[in-house]
Design a protein around this motif. Structure first.
Motif, PDB file in Angstrom:
ATOM      1  N   ILE A  91       2.358  -9.597   0.892  1.00  0.00           N
ATOM      2  CA  ILE A  91       2.285  -9.264   2.327  1.00  0.00           C
ATOM      3  C   ILE A  91       0.887  -9.544   2.895  1.00  0.00           C
ATOM      4  CG2 ILE A  91       4.193  -7.619   2.416  1.00  0.00           C
ATOM      5  CD1 ILE A  91       2.460  -5.353   2.061  1.00  0.00           C
ATOM      6  N   VAL A  92       0.884 -10.222   4.047  1.00  0.00           N
ATOM      7  CA  VAL A  92      -0.391 -10.552   4.703  1.00  0.00           C
ATOM      8  C   VAL A  92      -0.446 -10.166   6.177  1.00  0.00           C
ATOM      9  CG1 VAL A  92      -0.982 -12.540   3.248  1.00  0.00           C
ATOM     10  CG2 VAL A  92       0.345 -12.885   5.312  1.00  0.00           C
ATOM     11  N   GLY A  93       0.720  -9.910   6.787  1.00  0.00           N
ATOM     12  CA  GLY A  93       0.732  -9.743   8.251  1.00  0.00           C
ATOM     13  C   GLY A  93      -0.015  -8.498   8.707  1.00  0.00           C
ATOM     14  N   ALA A  94      -0.730  -8.618   9.826  1.00  0.00           N
ATOM     15  CA  ALA A  94      -1.388  -7.455  10.417  1.00  0.00           C
ATOM     16  C   ALA A  94      -0.310  -6.504  10.917  1.00  0.00           C
ATOM     17  CB  ALA A  94      -2.272  -7.909  11.574  1.00  0.00           C
ATOM     18  N   SER A  95      -0.464  -5.218  10.641  1.00  0.00           N
ATOM     19  CA  SER A  95       0.556  -4.239  11.048  1.00  0.00           C
ATOM     20  C   SER A  95      -0.139  -3.055  11.700  1.00  0.00           C
ATOM     21  CB  SER A  95       1.358  -3.790   9.832  1.00  0.00           C
ATOM     22  OG  SER A  95       0.471  -3.309   8.848  1.00  0.00           O
ATOM     23  N   ASP A  96       0.664  -2.180  12.270  1.00  0.00           N
ATOM     24  CA  ASP A  96       0.111  -0.954  12.840  1.00  0.00           C
ATOM     25  C   ASP A  96      -0.513  -0.131  11.716  1.00  0.00           C
ATOM     26  OD1 ASP A  96      -0.141   1.707  13.771  1.00  0.00           O
ATOM     27  OD2 ASP A  96       1.247   1.226  15.403  1.00  0.00           O
ATOM     28  N   PRO A  97      -1.761   0.320  11.872  1.00  0.00           N
ATOM     29  CA  PRO A  97      -2.406   1.087  10.790  1.00  0.00           C
ATOM     30  C   PRO A  97      -1.596   2.323  10.383  1.00  0.00           C
ATOM     31  CG  PRO A  97      -3.983   0.565  12.511  1.00  0.00           C
ATOM     32  CD  PRO A  97      -2.650   0.096  13.002  1.00  0.00           C
ATOM     33  N   ALA A  98      -0.708   2.791  11.240  1.00  0.00           N
ATOM     34  CA  ALA A  98       0.061   3.998  10.897  1.00  0.00           C
ATOM     35  C   ALA A  98       1.327   3.666  10.090  1.00  0.00           C
ATOM     36  CB  ALA A  98       0.461   4.731  12.178  1.00  0.00           C
ATOM     37  N   ASP A  99       1.638   2.377   9.917  1.00  0.00           N
ATOM     38  CA  ASP A  99       2.884   1.992   9.238  1.00  0.00           C
ATOM     39  C   ASP A  99       2.869   2.315   7.744  1.00  0.00           C
ATOM     40  OD1 ASP A  99       4.045   1.036  11.466  1.00  0.00           O
ATOM     41  OD2 ASP A  99       4.019  -1.082  10.892  1.00  0.00           O
ATOM     42  N   ASN A 100       3.996   2.830   7.221  1.00  0.00           N
ATOM     43  CA  ASN A 100       4.183   2.991   5.772  1.00  0.00           C
ATOM     44  C   ASN A 100       5.444   2.246   5.375  1.00  0.00           C
ATOM     45  OD1 ASN A 100       2.010   4.817   5.113  1.00  0.00           O
ATOM     46  ND2 ASN A 100       3.106   6.307   6.352  1.00  0.00           N
ATOM     47  N   LEU A 101       5.457   1.730   4.136  1.00  0.00           N
ATOM     48  CA  LEU A 101       6.639   1.038   3.621  1.00  0.00           C
ATOM     49  C   LEU A 101       7.349   1.945   2.633  1.00  0.00           C
ATOM     50  CD1 LEU A 101       4.934  -2.395   2.932  1.00  0.00           C
ATOM     51  CD2 LEU A 101       6.676  -1.952   4.665  1.00  0.00           C
ATOM     52  N   THR A 102       8.689   1.796   2.541  1.00  0.00           N
ATOM     53  CA  THR A 102       9.458   2.600   1.585  1.00  0.00           C
ATOM     54  C   THR A 102      10.188   1.661   0.627  1.00  0.00           C
ATOM     55  OG1 THR A 102       9.818   4.161   3.364  1.00  0.00           O
ATOM     56  CG2 THR A 102      11.203   4.410   1.419  1.00  0.00           C
ATOM     57  N   PHE A 103      10.006   1.898  -0.670  1.00  0.00           N
ATOM     58  CA  PHE A 103      10.728   1.113  -1.682  1.00  0.00           C
ATOM     59  C   PHE A 103      11.436   2.065  -2.629  1.00  0.00           C
ATOM     60  CE2 PHE A 103       6.850  -1.345  -0.720  1.00  0.00           C
ATOM     61  CZ  PHE A 103       7.462  -2.431  -0.116  1.00  0.00           C
ATOM     62  N   ASN A 104      12.592   1.623  -3.141  1.00  0.00           N
ATOM     63  CA  ASN A 104      13.302   2.441  -4.113  1.00  0.00           C
ATOM     64  C   ASN A 104      12.545   2.397  -5.447  1.00  0.00           C
ATOM     65  OD1 ASN A 104      15.419   2.371  -6.506  1.00  0.00           O
ATOM     66  ND2 ASN A 104      16.122   3.746  -4.888  1.00  0.00           N
ATOM     67  N   GLU A 105      12.242   3.598  -5.964  1.00  0.00           N
ATOM     68  CA  GLU A 105      11.384   3.683  -7.141  1.00  0.00           C
ATOM     69  C   GLU A 105      12.016   3.035  -8.377  1.00  0.00           C
ATOM     70  OE1 GLU A 105       9.813   7.582  -7.563  1.00  0.00           O
ATOM     71  OE2 GLU A 105       9.078   7.180  -9.581  1.00  0.00           O
TER      72      GLU A 105
END
Ligand code: NAD
Ligand code: ZN
Ligand code: ZN
Length: 377
Positions: free
Chosen positions: A290-304
């Motif tokens: 991942i390289v794209g600039a995003s909102d600093p408040a963004d979080n990603l969710t992945f299945n563990e």
């Protein structure tokens, strides 16, 4: 410091999102021993310049932006060995040279990245530029190349090889940011293996460079995804074997094409949903870059369980893990061999058309606008 009279230049000042960039007279500070003064020939416009304008990055305004500059060295400080007056150079990001990342030739992850690139001043807090006699924020990515003259540093200047003497600087200018990032992400960060499938989300400069590099690496298939059909057509010219519009069930089509999953997905959109959908396509041991600039408040969710069970990886990437001294000449060589035909992405504008160039970038009309700022001779 020397007692020479100050060097005058014209620079585009960015005051924030409500105002167009305005070109005005500035003066440069005297060179430090490890600095070079470059007469700027051309400079690419990148989304990171616009992110600063829109206050998405902590760079102080007003400021002289521009971080994809190329030009001719006019003057060098006493400690400079990387180039001499008269040399043709490209500029990129700056770094400290002695932190744990710089020590292993990974300067894109320099521990001192902010003070050397984004503070508006030199890392020691001194200004490189003055407007109306007052310090002006500059030294953006160690260059601030939306100007006729730039102060750069030993560590962010790369001499164009003699073998590339016939390639105009106005074409080479953008190589030091988005192009290097997309190509480096594929070749250096994710180290894409021949024969494995890759999907690239977003076909701006970074995604297009990744597509060209994926072809160099021998990835197969190379799948481009965007919402802009014109860009998808260019992506196919540059090496994508398949191109899907994101609005038209791209994820479903990719699953159908590659039922075993993908070796690599690469996101340049910075959109959470796109990244998470892309991640869900990975085969065991797959990497999501991942390289794209995003909102600093963004979080990603992945299945563990999927994350651990398949040995999948999510990789944050800056600057494509580029080591400038070796990777920029590699990219120039690929370009000369016709394997990195980034000239297809460039649209040229005169310096005083900077606001039109930004508009063309934002509307999606031009993938990589380049400002022509001075002549080479
Ligand atoms: N990490 C780094 O080192 C680094 C370096 C350079 C640029 N960047 C960032 O990378 C990003 C990409 O840069 P760029 O110059 O290529 O930008 P760009 O805006 O030209 O490209 C982004 C592309 O994504 C497409 N897009 C939008 N929504 C989409 C969706 N839902 N699905 C698929 N595609 C979609 C757009 O149409 C566009 O073509 C920017 O955020 C930029 O700031 C990061
Ligand atoms: Zn460092
Ligand atoms: Zn950039």
């Amino acid at each position: 410091m020397t007692d020479q009279s100050p060097i005058h230049a014209r620079a585009a000042i960015c005051r924030g999102n409500s105002e167009p960039f305005a070109i005005q007279d500035v003066t440069l500070d005297a060179l430090r021993p490890e600095e070079l003064r470059i007469r700027v020939v051309a400079c690419g416009i990148c989304h990171t310049d616009l992110a600063v304008r829109d206050k998405q990055l902590p760079v102080p305004l007003p400021v002289v932006l521009g971080h994809e500059g190329a030009g001719i060295v006019e003057e060098v400080g006493s400690d400079v060995t990387v180039a001499k007056p008269g040399d043709r150079v490209v500029m990129s990001f700056n770094s400290c040279g002695h932190c744990p990342s710089c020590a292993v030739d990974a300067p894109t992850y320099c521990y001192e990245f902010f003070p050397h690139n984004w503070s508006g001043m030199r890392a020691d807090g001194s200004p490189t530029l003055f407007a109306d006699g007052e310090p002006m924020n500059a030294n953006f990515f160690g260059q601030s190349s939306f100007a006729t003259q730039a102060i750069a540093h030993e560590r962010n200047v790369v001499k164009v090889p003699e073998s590339a003497a016939d390639i105009p600087l106005e074409r080479l200018a953008p190589i030091g940011c988005g192009l290097m990032t997309g190509a480096g992400a594929v070749l250096r960060s994710m180290k894409v293996r021949a024969g494995l499938p890759i999907a690239i989300f977003g076909t701006g400069t970074v995604g297009m460079a990744a597509i060209m590099a994926a072809k160099i690496a021998g990835a197969d298939p190379i799948i481009a995804v965007d919402v802009n059909d014109n860009r998808l057509a260019v992506a196919k010219e540059l090496g994508a074997t398949h191109a899907f519009n994101a609005k038209d069930d791209a994820i479903g089509k990719i699953r159908e094409l590659c039922p075993q999953g993908l070796g690599y997905v690469f996101d340049t959109t910075g959109i959470n949903k796109v990244i998470q959908d892309a991640w869900s396509l990975l085969a065991p041991m797959g990497i999501c870059g991942i390289v794209g600039a995003s909102d600093p408040a963004d979080n990603l969710t992945f299945n563990e369980a999927e994350f651990m069970g398949g040995g999948r990886r999510v990789m944050g990437i800056l600057g494509g893990d580029s080591d400038l001294v070796t990777f920029l000449p590699d990219l120039i060589a690929y370009h000369q061999e016709g394997r990195f035909p980034f000239e297809k992405l460039i649209g040229y504008f005169n310096f005083d058309q900077i606001n039109e160039a930004i508009e063309a970038s934002e509307s999606g009309e031009v993938v990589k606008p380049v400002l022509k700022i001075g002549s080479e001779d």
